[in-house]
Scaffold this active site. Structure first.
Site, PDB file in Angstrom:
ATOM      1  N   HIS A   1     -14.732 -40.565  25.731  1.00  0.00           N
ATOM      2  CA  HIS A   1     -15.287 -40.425  24.384  1.00  0.00           C
ATOM      3  C   HIS A   1     -16.729 -40.933  24.340  1.00  0.00           C
ATOM      4  O   HIS A   1     -17.177 -41.646  25.250  1.00  0.00           O
ATOM      5  CB  HIS A   1     -14.498 -41.291  23.393  1.00  0.00           C
ATOM      6  CG  HIS A   1     -13.066 -40.936  23.255  1.00  0.00           C
ATOM      7  ND1 HIS A   1     -12.595 -40.088  22.285  1.00  0.00           N
ATOM      8  CD2 HIS A   1     -11.973 -41.326  23.975  1.00  0.00           C
ATOM      9  CE1 HIS A   1     -11.278 -39.966  22.398  1.00  0.00           C
ATOM     10  NE2 HIS A   1     -10.875 -40.705  23.423  1.00  0.00           N
ATOM     11  N   TYR A   8     -10.106 -47.802  21.563  1.00  0.00           N
ATOM     12  CA  TYR A   8     -10.408 -47.489  22.963  1.00  0.00           C
ATOM     13  C   TYR A   8     -10.059 -48.677  23.870  1.00  0.00           C
ATOM     14  O   TYR A   8     -10.128 -49.829  23.446  1.00  0.00           O
ATOM     15  CB  TYR A   8     -11.904 -47.199  23.138  1.00  0.00           C
ATOM     16  CG  TYR A   8     -12.492 -46.191  22.181  1.00  0.00           C
ATOM     17  CD1 TYR A   8     -12.090 -44.854  22.189  1.00  0.00           C
ATOM     18  CD2 TYR A   8     -13.481 -46.576  21.272  1.00  0.00           C
ATOM     19  CE1 TYR A   8     -12.657 -43.928  21.317  1.00  0.00           C
ATOM     20  CE2 TYR A   8     -14.048 -45.655  20.398  1.00  0.00           C
ATOM     21  CZ  TYR A   8     -13.641 -44.337  20.419  1.00  0.00           C
ATOM     22  OH  TYR A   8     -14.204 -43.429  19.562  1.00  0.00           O
ATOM     23  N   HIS A  29     -12.526 -35.706  25.413  1.00  0.00           N
ATOM     24  CA  HIS A  29     -11.849 -35.647  24.110  1.00  0.00           C
ATOM     25  C   HIS A  29     -11.904 -34.226  23.568  1.00  0.00           C
ATOM     26  O   HIS A  29     -10.948 -33.728  22.986  1.00  0.00           O
ATOM     27  CB  HIS A  29     -12.543 -36.630  23.149  1.00  0.00           C
ATOM     28  CG  HIS A  29     -11.892 -36.732  21.808  1.00  0.00           C
ATOM     29  ND1 HIS A  29     -12.491 -37.355  20.744  1.00  0.00           N
ATOM     30  CD2 HIS A  29     -10.691 -36.284  21.344  1.00  0.00           C
ATOM     31  CE1 HIS A  29     -11.683 -37.288  19.684  1.00  0.00           C
ATOM     32  NE2 HIS A  29     -10.590 -36.646  20.025  1.00  0.00           N
ATOM     33  N   LYS A  75     -14.126 -30.967  18.403  1.00  0.00           N
ATOM     34  CA  LYS A  75     -15.205 -31.941  18.284  1.00  0.00           C
ATOM     35  C   LYS A  75     -16.119 -31.763  19.475  1.00  0.00           C
ATOM     36  O   LYS A  75     -15.738 -31.123  20.449  1.00  0.00           O
ATOM     37  CB  LYS A  75     -14.652 -33.378  18.353  1.00  0.00           C
ATOM     38  CG  LYS A  75     -13.780 -33.778  17.205  1.00  0.00           C
ATOM     39  CD  LYS A  75     -13.193 -35.166  17.444  1.00  0.00           C
ATOM     40  CE  LYS A  75     -12.391 -35.605  16.239  1.00  0.00           C
ATOM     41  NZ  LYS A  75     -12.810 -36.823  15.643  1.00  0.00           N
ATOM     42  N   CYS A 118     -17.268 -34.490  21.105  1.00  0.00           N
ATOM     43  CA  CYS A 118     -17.014 -35.707  21.870  1.00  0.00           C
ATOM     44  C   CYS A 118     -16.462 -35.398  23.268  1.00  0.00           C
ATOM     45  O   CYS A 118     -15.499 -34.643  23.370  1.00  0.00           O
ATOM     46  CB  CYS A 118     -16.017 -36.568  21.095  1.00  0.00           C
ATOM     47  SG  CYS A 118     -15.679 -38.152  21.858  1.00  0.00           S
TER      48      CYS A 118
END
Ligand SMILES: [Zn+2]
Length: 142
Positions: free
Chosen positions: A17, A46, A122, A128, A130
């Site tokens: 990420h 995380y 991710h 997304k 990410c």
């Protein structure tokens, strides 16, 4: 790098990420922890955080499932680097040279700890950007 304590969970993915913060902005583990608590998580979601200078810090205990990727939390380890947005706030690979080196070292060590786990972005699992680079391809050979 912190000593990598092996999770008591079965781990089949290592998910990369970004913090979605602008290039050059320092973000501490405590700040991410505060963002995630505000979102109702028990703590930082995380497991490892890679700072701009390449320092790797522990986040959530690897024994606990993270809170970072819907449908993938129970059997994964989450790694985040600080950055991911350019100065205008657009998605960008802002990794510093120190972060690139630290990510490679950390992910290599994690692959050693979890030889059956695949390294993924991710964005492979969510609509997304990410982590704003193709971690799945870049780290496929680690
Ligand atoms: Zn993410």
């Amino acid at each position: 790098m912190p000593a990598l304590e092996k999770s008591r969970r079965e781990i089949n993915e290592i998910i990369v990420h970004c913090t979605a913060t602008r290039a050059g902005r320092q973000v501490s583990v405590a700040e991410i922890d505060s963002w995630h608590r505000q979102r109702g998580f028990s703590s930082i979601g995380y497991h490892y955080v890679v700072a701009l200078d390449g320092t790797v810090s522990p986040g959530r205990s690897p024994h606990l499932a993270g809170a970072h990727c819907l449908g993938h939390n129970s059997k994964s380890i989450a790694v985040v680097y600080v950055g991911g947005l350019d100065s205008a706030g657009h998605a960008a690979d802002t990794r510093t040279d120190a972060q690139k080196a630290a990510l490679t070292a950390l992910l290599k060590a994690l692959r050693g700890t979890y030889p059956n786990a695949r390294i993924r972005s991710h964005r492979d699992f969510a609509a997304k950007d990410c982590p704003c680079f193709n971690a799945t391809a870049e780290y496929a050979a680690l």
